[in-house]
Design a protein around this motif. Structure first.
Motif, mmCIF file in Angstrom:
data_model
loop_
_atom_site.group_PDB
_atom_site.id
_atom_site.type_symbol
_atom_site.label_atom_id
_atom_site.label_comp_id
_atom_site.label_asym_id
_atom_site.label_seq_id
_atom_site.Cartn_x
_atom_site.Cartn_y
_atom_site.Cartn_z
ATOM 1 N N PRO A 77 -4.831 3.181 -3.542
ATOM 2 C CA PRO A 77 -5.950 2.471 -2.902
ATOM 3 C C PRO A 77 -7.293 2.987 -3.403
ATOM 4 O O PRO A 77 -7.404 4.068 -3.984
ATOM 5 N N LYS A 78 -8.323 2.179 -3.155
ATOM 6 C CA LYS A 78 -9.680 2.582 -3.510
ATOM 7 C C LYS A 78 -10.151 3.684 -2.578
ATOM 8 O O LYS A 78 -10.010 3.594 -1.362
ATOM 9 N N GLY A 79 -10.715 4.744 -3.135
ATOM 10 C CA GLY A 79 -11.186 5.871 -2.335
ATOM 11 C C GLY A 79 -12.459 5.555 -1.569
ATOM 12 O O GLY A 79 -13.051 4.482 -1.697
ATOM 13 N N ASN A 80 -12.900 6.530 -0.775
ATOM 14 C CA ASN A 80 -14.055 6.332 0.072
ATOM 15 C C ASN A 80 -14.787 7.663 0.242
ATOM 16 O O ASN A 80 -14.222 8.736 0.003
ATOM 17 N N HIS A 119 -10.915 0.483 1.960
ATOM 18 C CA HIS A 119 -10.612 -0.723 2.735
ATOM 19 C C HIS A 119 -10.054 -0.408 4.121
ATOM 20 O O HIS A 119 -10.060 -1.285 4.990
ATOM 21 N N PHE A 120 -9.566 0.806 4.300
ATOM 22 C CA PHE A 120 -8.930 1.161 5.572
ATOM 23 C C PHE A 120 -9.490 2.492 6.099
ATOM 24 O O PHE A 120 -8.821 3.524 6.031
ATOM 25 N N PRO A 121 -10.755 2.518 6.586
ATOM 26 C CA PRO A 121 -11.315 3.764 7.131
ATOM 27 C C PRO A 121 -10.660 4.122 8.460
ATOM 28 O O PRO A 121 -10.422 3.260 9.310
ATOM 29 N N LEU A 122 -10.380 5.403 8.629
ATOM 30 C CA LEU A 122 -9.731 5.901 9.847
ATOM 31 C C LEU A 122 -10.565 7.041 10.421
ATOM 32 O O LEU A 122 -10.906 7.985 9.700
ATOM 33 N N HIS A 123 -10.883 6.966 11.701
ATOM 34 C CA HIS A 123 -11.709 7.959 12.380
ATOM 35 C C HIS A 123 -10.821 8.851 13.250
ATOM 36 O O HIS A 123 -10.060 8.350 14.083
ATOM 37 N N TYR A 124 -10.941 10.180 13.053
ATOM 38 C CA TYR A 124 -10.047 11.124 13.727
ATOM 39 C C TYR A 124 -10.813 12.150 14.558
ATOM 40 O O TYR A 124 -11.902 12.592 14.180
ATOM 41 N N ILE A 125 -10.227 12.528 15.671
ATOM 42 C CA ILE A 125 -10.566 13.770 16.362
ATOM 43 C C ILE A 125 -9.635 14.827 15.800
ATOM 44 O O ILE A 125 -8.409 14.686 15.877
ATOM 45 N N THR A 160 -3.046 -5.814 8.882
ATOM 46 C CA THR A 160 -3.179 -6.804 7.819
ATOM 47 C C THR A 160 -1.891 -7.622 7.766
ATOM 48 O O THR A 160 -0.956 -7.388 8.542
ATOM 49 N N ASN A 161 -1.837 -8.561 6.817
ATOM 50 C CA ASN A 161 -0.625 -9.374 6.687
ATOM 51 C C ASN A 161 0.571 -8.557 6.232
ATOM 52 O O ASN A 161 1.717 -8.905 6.505
ATOM 53 N N SER A 162 0.307 -7.441 5.542
ATOM 54 C CA SER A 162 1.411 -6.661 4.985
ATOM 55 C C SER A 162 1.476 -5.219 5.484
ATOM 56 O O SER A 162 2.498 -4.556 5.316
#
Length: 221
Positions: A77-80, A119-125, A160-162
């Motif tokens: 995946p594309k990085g961030n 495309h899929f940012p995830l926010h964590y504690i 997402t769809n997949s």
């Protein structure tokens, strides 16, 4: 630990540098903990009856930022740009304790972190613990390094769809190296997730390389 020291023109603790006092009350508090033993050939001899602390506790807020991504054997995946903040406590060994050397430390923290991918940012504690760490002093600088583990919980749910990113728990390993000068620390860290955060055949796992800035704000012990 009890030890002897001599008074010549100033108090000098055995094995340490010249002692500095914030004010008169600070000095008086120290003097109340010593006992007069007699006159020696180098001056007056005293016994410090206060027990020297073997473990110190420091509070270090830490900001970090860098590149994050979800890694997989089957996709790239594309990085961030990711990062976060840690509110860290360091437990530092000031004197040798059996097989544990001086300047060994462990670190525990609680904070926030942005992971995932572009495309899929995830926010964590995040909760982190590094049970193995060591500090090495060179002149006015201190080199440090540690290894440990982390666990994170996210409220982010992406569909997402997949793919379905509804695995709320992430855990993995981490390593950190850096240098500290005048309470300010600069370093790098690497964190790699071991848990699949995507419910699909991709087996996506968090990964991040960060630049860290810390400040030794408080000495609690």
């Amino acid at each position: 630990m009890t030890f002897y020291f001599y008074v010549i023109k100033y108090f000098k603790q055995k094995g340490d540098n010249k002692m500095n006092y914030v004010n008169r009350e600070h000095l008086n508090t120290y003097l109340r903990g010593i006992k007069y033993l007699g006159q020696g050939h180098q001056g007056v001899c005293y016994l410090n009856e206060r027990k020297k602390e073997k473990i110190g506790i420091d509070f270090l807020p830490t900001l970090y930022g860098g590149m994050v991504n979800l890694v997989s054997d089957n996709a790239s995946p594309k990085g961030n740009i990711g990062g976060g903040v840690d509110f860290s406590f360091q437990f530092i060994v000031k004197e040798n304790i059996t097989i544990i050397p001086r300047n060994y430390y462990m670190e525990a923290s609680l904070g926030y972190s942005l992971r995932g991918s572009g495309h899929f940012p995830l926010h964590y504690i995040m909760g982190k613990i590094s049970p193995i760490g060591y500090r090495y002093k060179i002149s006015d600088f201190e080199l440090y390094g540690s290894i440990g583990a982390y666990i994170g919980y996210t409220f982010s749910t992406i569909e997402t769809n997949s793919h379905s990113f509804d695995s709320n728990i992430d855990w993995g390993v981490l390593a950190k190296i850096g240098v500290e000068y005048n309470k300010i620390g600069l370093g790098f860290s690497y964190e790699r997730g071991l848990n699949n955060v995507c419910n699909s055949n991709l087996a996506l796992k968090n990964q991040g390389i960060f630049f860290n800035v810390s400040y030794r704000l408080l000495n609690l012990k």
